[in-house]
Design an enzyme around this catalytic site. Structure first.
Site, PDB file in Angstrom:
ATOM      1  N   TYR A 141       0.705  -1.012   0.045  1.00  0.00           N
ATOM      2  CA  TYR A 141       0.055  -0.016  -0.085  1.00  0.00           C
ATOM      3  C   TYR A 141       0.849   1.392  -0.052  1.00  0.00           C
ATOM      4  CZ  TYR A 141      -4.473  -1.902   0.917  1.00  0.00           C
ATOM      5  OH  TYR A 141      -5.969  -2.559   0.539  1.00  0.00           O
ATOM      6  N   LYS A 190       3.236 -15.500   2.449  1.00  0.00           N
ATOM      7  CA  LYS A 190       3.375 -16.338   1.168  1.00  0.00           C
ATOM      8  C   LYS A 190       5.032 -16.657   0.907  1.00  0.00           C
ATOM      9  CE  LYS A 190       2.180 -18.071  -2.619  1.00  0.00           C
ATOM     10  NZ  LYS A 190       1.170 -19.147  -2.798  1.00  0.00           N
ATOM     11  N   ASP A 222      -2.494 -18.552   1.133  1.00  0.00           N
ATOM     12  CA  ASP A 222      -3.805 -19.075   0.013  1.00  0.00           C
ATOM     13  C   ASP A 222      -4.564 -20.256   0.765  1.00  0.00           C
ATOM     14  OD1 ASP A 222      -1.285 -20.662  -0.107  1.00  0.00           O
ATOM     15  OD2 ASP A 222      -1.306 -21.000  -2.343  1.00  0.00           O
ATOM     16  N   ASP A 246      -6.360  -6.924   4.064  1.00  0.00           N
ATOM     17  CA  ASP A 246      -7.503  -6.601   3.333  1.00  0.00           C
ATOM     18  C   ASP A 246      -8.409  -7.450   2.703  1.00  0.00           C
ATOM     19  OD1 ASP A 246      -9.075  -4.514   2.148  1.00  0.00           O
ATOM     20  OD2 ASP A 246      -7.819  -4.653   0.262  1.00  0.00           O
ATOM     21  N   ASP A 250     -12.390  -9.371   4.150  1.00  0.00           N
ATOM     22  CA  ASP A 250     -13.541  -9.306   3.401  1.00  0.00           C
ATOM     23  C   ASP A 250     -14.197 -10.486   3.293  1.00  0.00           C
ATOM     24  OD1 ASP A 250     -13.445  -6.541   2.762  1.00  0.00           O
ATOM     25  OD2 ASP A 250     -13.698  -6.833   0.474  1.00  0.00           O
TER      26      ASP A 250
HETATM   27  C1  IPM Z   1     -10.479  -1.323   3.853  1.00  0.00           C
HETATM   28  C2  IPM Z   1     -10.647  -0.707   2.684  1.00  0.00           C
HETATM   29  C3  IPM Z   1      -9.416   0.383   2.171  1.00  0.00           C
HETATM   30  C4  IPM Z   1      -8.254  -0.405   2.388  1.00  0.00           C
HETATM   31  C5  IPM Z   1      -9.664   0.969   0.748  1.00  0.00           C
HETATM   32  C6  IPM Z   1     -10.964   1.659   0.849  1.00  0.00           C
HETATM   33  C7  IPM Z   1      -8.446   1.929   0.790  1.00  0.00           C
HETATM   34  O1  IPM Z   1     -10.760  -1.840   1.525  1.00  0.00           O
HETATM   35  O2  IPM Z   1     -10.415  -0.501   4.947  1.00  0.00           O
HETATM   36  O3  IPM Z   1     -10.356  -2.639   3.969  1.00  0.00           O
HETATM   37  O4  IPM Z   1      -7.890  -1.259   1.108  1.00  0.00           O
HETATM   38  O5  IPM Z   1      -7.590  -0.656   3.432  1.00  0.00           O
HETATM   39 MG    MG Z   2     -10.977  -3.671   2.343  1.00  0.00          MG
END
Ligand code: IPM
Ligand code: MG
Length: 359
Positions: A141, A190, A222, A246, A250
């Protein structure tokens, strides 16, 4: 106590969900006799529109001068043109960097009342109680990036770059957390391919050796993605790089039934913590009173716990959320077959939670 909280609603559904979390914080203030000063600031696309910058200096000063920051979400189609020099996400990334909040805690707990909201089978998600510690201020990032031409081809690159110190402090953070929990920590990497991951594993191994009371392991990312679906309840604390965190959070949100349920706390050695739901600004749902405010409300609970050290108050908010779910109230993302009258909008969900604090 007196506390000053910077409130940054951001874009899309951000203002609606943050309004509900503020309602809950105000209620906590009333019930427990605290004086919370909530000061609103601009971030993301809203800040770009007003000032040209995604993180204006005024917002930076507001945040560094507060006890904690509560943020909604940033981004939207309006600012998505890749040719634009400023992007809403710069506001969020800049803020994480500014506050030096390198450890991003993303707890995944499954409410017994939401077992059927998950696309996974109830017997798989039942009892899940894990925390992902995502490294937040380093890695790909923030690494070197760019474009160049070679042999008539346009190339682009981003760099995954970690120092020993960056890895050390986040792994140590995860170990300290595991000590207070079920004493199990998994480092995700990884290392079979990436040099940065080999350093990660080396440093993690050395930090683990200083915590003999913990059961520790290394898991390839993975495989971890698969284990999170196959046996999520086997995990306690997981620690990983910025991008792996990240992606896997999700994925992990589906265990809890919805992205709309997952809060986060970002902490560092500094004084100010940053609190935000893990989900994005969901522009499609903005202004419709359908977004789930619980992730943001639960982030406010984390703010009470970690930045203000108000543990009892944090628990009151979490119990209020559980109570509302037990009573059957559901926003659109989590209602699978809830009776019509128990389906509620963003605003009403916030009110229901607030009413149950100190009741
Ligand atoms: C998160 C989001 C952010 C990230 C984006 C909006 C930049 O996806 O907080 O998980 O990638 O960190
Ligand atoms: Mg995110």
């Amino acid at each position: 106590m007196r506390a000053r909280i910077a409130v940054l609603p951001g874009d899309g559904i951000g203002p609606e969900i943050v309004a509900q979390a503020c309602k809950v914080l105000e209620r906590v203030g009333e019930v427990f006799g605290h004086d919370f000063e909530l000061v609103t600031g601009l971030v993301g696309g809203a800040a770009i529109d007003a000032t040209g910058s995604a993180l204006p200096e005024e917002t930076q000063a507001l945040c560094t001068g507060s006890d904690a920051v509560l943020l909604g979400a940033v981004g939207g189609p309006k600012w998505d043109d890749p040719r634009l020099p400023v992007r809403p996400e710069q506001g969020l990334l800049g803020l994480r960097k500014l506050l030096d909040v390198f450890a991003n805690l993303r707890p995944v707990r499954v409410s017994p009342y939401l077992l059927h909201a998950s696309p996974l089978r109830p017997e798989i998600v039942s009892g899940v109680d894990l925390v992902v510690v995502r490294e937040l201020t380093g890695g790909i990032y923030f690494g070197r990036r760019g474009r160049y031409n070679e042999n008539g081809q346009e190339h682009a690159f981003d760099t995954e770059d970690y120092s020993r110190r960056e890895i050390e402090r986040v792994v140590r953070f995860a170990c300290e957390l595991a000590k207070q929990r079920r004493k199990h920590v998994s480092s995700v990497d990884k290392a079979n391919v990436l040099e940065s991951s080999r350093l990660w594993r080396e440093v993690a191994t050395s930090v683990f050796s200083q915590y003999p009371e913990l059961e520790s392991e290394h898991v390839l990312v993975d495989a971890c993605a698969m284990f999170l679906i196959r046996r999520p309840s086997s995990f306690d604390v997981l620690v990983m790089s910025n991008m792996f965190g990240d992606i896997l959070t999700d994925e992990a949100s589906m265990i809890a039934g919805s992205m709309g349920m997952l809060p986060s706390a970002s902490l560092g050695e500094g004084r100010v913590g940053l609190y935000e739901p893990i989900h994005g600004s969901a522009p499609k749902y903005a202004g419709q009173d359908v977004a789930n405010p619980l992730a943001t409300i639960l982030s406010a609970a984390m703010l009470l716990r970690y930045s203000l050290r108000l543990v009892q108050e944090a628990e009151a908010v979490e119990s209020a959320v559980e109570a509302v779910l037990r009573e059957g109230y559901r926003t659109r993302d989590i209602y699978s077959g809830a009776p019509e009258e128990e389906r509620v909008g963003t605003e009403r969900m916030g009110t229901l939670v607030a009413e149950r604090i100190g009741a």
